[in-house]
Write a protein that holds these residues in place. Structure first.
Motif, mmCIF file in Angstrom:
data_model
loop_
_atom_site.group_PDB
_atom_site.id
_atom_site.type_symbol
_atom_site.label_atom_id
_atom_site.label_comp_id
_atom_site.label_asym_id
_atom_site.label_seq_id
_atom_site.Cartn_x
_atom_site.Cartn_y
_atom_site.Cartn_z
ATOM 1 N N VAL A 12 0.840 -1.209 0.000
ATOM 2 C CA VAL A 12 0.000 0.000 0.000
ATOM 3 C C VAL A 12 0.863 1.243 0.000
ATOM 4 O O VAL A 12 0.596 2.205 -0.715
ATOM 5 N N HIS A 194 2.216 -14.232 7.121
ATOM 6 C CA HIS A 194 1.063 -13.376 6.869
ATOM 7 C C HIS A 194 -0.036 -14.145 6.152
ATOM 8 O O HIS A 194 0.222 -15.104 5.420
ATOM 9 N N TYR A 196 -2.786 -12.757 3.436
ATOM 10 C CA TYR A 196 -3.074 -11.506 2.742
ATOM 11 C C TYR A 196 -3.885 -11.716 1.483
ATOM 12 O O TYR A 196 -3.891 -12.790 0.878
ATOM 13 N N THR A 197 -4.604 -10.665 1.115
ATOM 14 C CA THR A 197 -5.256 -10.534 -0.179
ATOM 15 C C THR A 197 -4.746 -9.240 -0.786
ATOM 16 O O THR A 197 -3.904 -8.554 -0.208
ATOM 17 N N ASP A 199 -6.153 -6.434 -0.959
ATOM 18 C CA ASP A 199 -6.559 -5.215 -0.253
ATOM 19 C C ASP A 199 -6.491 -5.336 1.267
ATOM 20 O O ASP A 199 -6.901 -4.415 1.979
ATOM 21 N N ASN A 200 -5.958 -6.446 1.779
ATOM 22 C CA ASN A 200 -5.881 -6.569 3.235
ATOM 23 C C ASN A 200 -4.859 -7.642 3.597
ATOM 24 O O ASN A 200 -4.545 -8.516 2.781
ATOM 25 N N TYR A 201 -4.365 -7.570 4.808
ATOM 26 C CA TYR A 201 -3.460 -8.601 5.298
ATOM 27 C C TYR A 201 -3.466 -8.622 6.819
ATOM 28 O O TYR A 201 -3.838 -7.643 7.469
ATOM 29 N N THR A 202 -3.075 -9.741 7.361
ATOM 30 C CA THR A 202 -2.870 -9.880 8.793
ATOM 31 C C THR A 202 -1.554 -10.615 9.007
ATOM 32 O O THR A 202 -1.061 -11.317 8.126
ATOM 33 N N ILE A 257 0.539 -0.342 11.774
ATOM 34 C CA ILE A 257 -0.213 -0.576 10.529
ATOM 35 C C ILE A 257 0.670 -0.548 9.291
ATOM 36 O O ILE A 257 0.313 -1.100 8.257
ATOM 37 N N ASN A 261 0.810 -4.659 10.955
ATOM 38 C CA ASN A 261 -0.641 -4.467 10.959
ATOM 39 C C ASN A 261 -1.321 -5.351 12.012
ATOM 40 O O ASN A 261 -2.332 -5.997 11.759
#
Length: 408
Positions: A12, A194, A196-197, A199-202, A257, A261
């Motif tokens: 991002v 991680h 992730y996609t 548009d998002n991740y953890t 973040i 994140n």
């Protein structure tokens, strides 16, 4: 100019910077000759989005206009992944699967020569094995393996292989290498997993540290710690770890973040004492619970048990969409043994990830992009706490992105 990134954590940031400051690629004519024999290299972005590299002998005073004094970076951006050594510049070109050396020619910073490498879409961490031998580590998403490449920078000869770090498992589909450090003939690699996609991740809740025999790269043990997540970070972008004078190794974990994140975990500093081969269970410098009360990322050693950490200030940014462009970063001087913090009286800084601290001869040189107060190199004496403005950048400078020595 936006390419599939090697991991979710910084995608991002990279995309926002490229979209916001997408520079033109038109070649400029110039009569500037290559600059040699200087002490420092500085990479800057102007308010018009163009990027320049220039070299200088002094950071203590004076004023510089990067557009007039520097070499235009073509094509840009390169600020995240440059490796500087002995007046030379290197990086990996992910699009062309090549290790590249750059040069200054006709007023532009351009590709000089390159050598092909395979399975390398990223630079996660690098180490100099000797004066001329460079080792780079990266995660190969297609093969689901950690790879290394060793490069003799004199002739760009390469040796490649894999590192026995376990692949992502279960719901995890990515791996990040946050530090790599040689300690007493062993290679320590800190990493995390991680999910992730696009548009998002953890990030998983565990820090892993592999200890491998070197040069055989035989696994000896794996350390685990859950006091924080995401150990270190990409070390071409900024420092996240170091070894002190007495041989102790420190690294910062970055769950904010912009990296892990996982903001409910604290930013924390860990220690591996000399010859101990374990993360010290009795040591954890909890940055988020200190007077800082925020998350931090970059981590630089200034000597004699003191370090600098660069931290976010909550409430000044709304999310990753403006994290890089809003001045909200503080710099703190830390006492690692006493676990105390002291905020440096600097203007708030902007730029999510920057190579912005250089330590030399007992001084720390800190670049600050303050927005309304301009861009400067600040000079800190860590012993006395004395702080003063040094080199000033022209008003059309938006970011000082990299500051590093040209020689070791």
């Amino acid at each position: 100019m936006i390419h599939r990134y090697r991991g979710p954590v910084h995608f991002v940031i990279f995309a926002l910077l490229v979209v916001a400051f997408l520079p033109g690629c038109r070649k400029q004519s110039s009569e500037k000759e290559p600059i040699t024999g200087k002490k420092y290299s500085i990479y800057a972005m102007m308010k018009n989005g163009k990027e320049y590299i220039f070299q200088t002998d002094s950071l203590h005073s004076g004023e510089i206009n990067p557009e007039k004094s520097g070499a235009r970076v073509v094509p840009a951006p390169l600020y995240y992944e440059l490796i500087v050594r002995d007046g030379q510049y290197y990086s990996i070109d992910r699009r062309k699967s090549a290790f590249v050396r750059y040069k200054i020619a006709d007023g532009e910073f351009v590709r000089d020569t390159a050598v092909a490498i395979t399975g390398f879409s990223s630079v996660e961490n690098y180490n100099w094995l000797s004066q001329d031998s460079l080792m780079i580590l990266g995660y190969d998403d297609d093969a689901r393996k950690v790879r290394y490449v060793k490069i003799d920078v004199r002739n760009l000869s390469v040796t490649q292989g894999t590192v026995p770090v376990p692949a992502p498992f279960g719901n995890y589909n990515w791996l990040s290498i946050g530090f790599s450090q040689f300690l007493e003939n062993k290679l320590y690699i800190g990493y995390c997993y991680h999910t992730y996609t696009l548009d998002n991740y953890t990030t998983g809740d565990t820090i892993y540290t592999a200890i491998l025999d070197y040069p055989e790269l035989k696994p000896l043990k794996t350390l685990k710690d859950t006091r924080s997540v995401y150990p270190g970070g990409v070390n071409t972008r900024q420092s996240h770890s170091f070894v002190t004078e007495n041989g102790d190794f420190y690294f910062i974990a970055c769950p904010g973040i912009a990296s892990g994140n996982y903001p409910q975990k604290p930013t924390g500093i860990f220690r591996i004492q000399k010859s101990h081969e374990e993360i010290d269970p009795a040591y954890f410098f909890n940055i988020s619970a200190s007077a800082i009360k925020n998350h931090g990322y970059g981590f630089w050693y200034v000597g004699k048990g003191k370090a600098i950490v660069r931290t976010e200030r909550k409430g000044l940014y709304t999310g990753m969409k403006d994290h890089y462009k809003v001045p909200h970063f503080d710099f703190y001087l830390l006492d690692l043994e006493k676990q105390t913090t002291s905020r440096l009286p600097l203007p708030l800084d902007k730029g999510t990830s920057r190579q912005c601290v250089l330590v030399e001869d007992g001084k720390a040189y800190i670049t600050v992009n303050s927005g309304n107060e301009g861009c400067y190199v600040w000079v800190l004496n860590p012993e006395t706490g004395a702080l003063k403005k040094g080199l000033k950048f022209s008003e059309d400078t938006e970011y000082i992105l990299r500051l590093e020595p040209l020689t070791d």
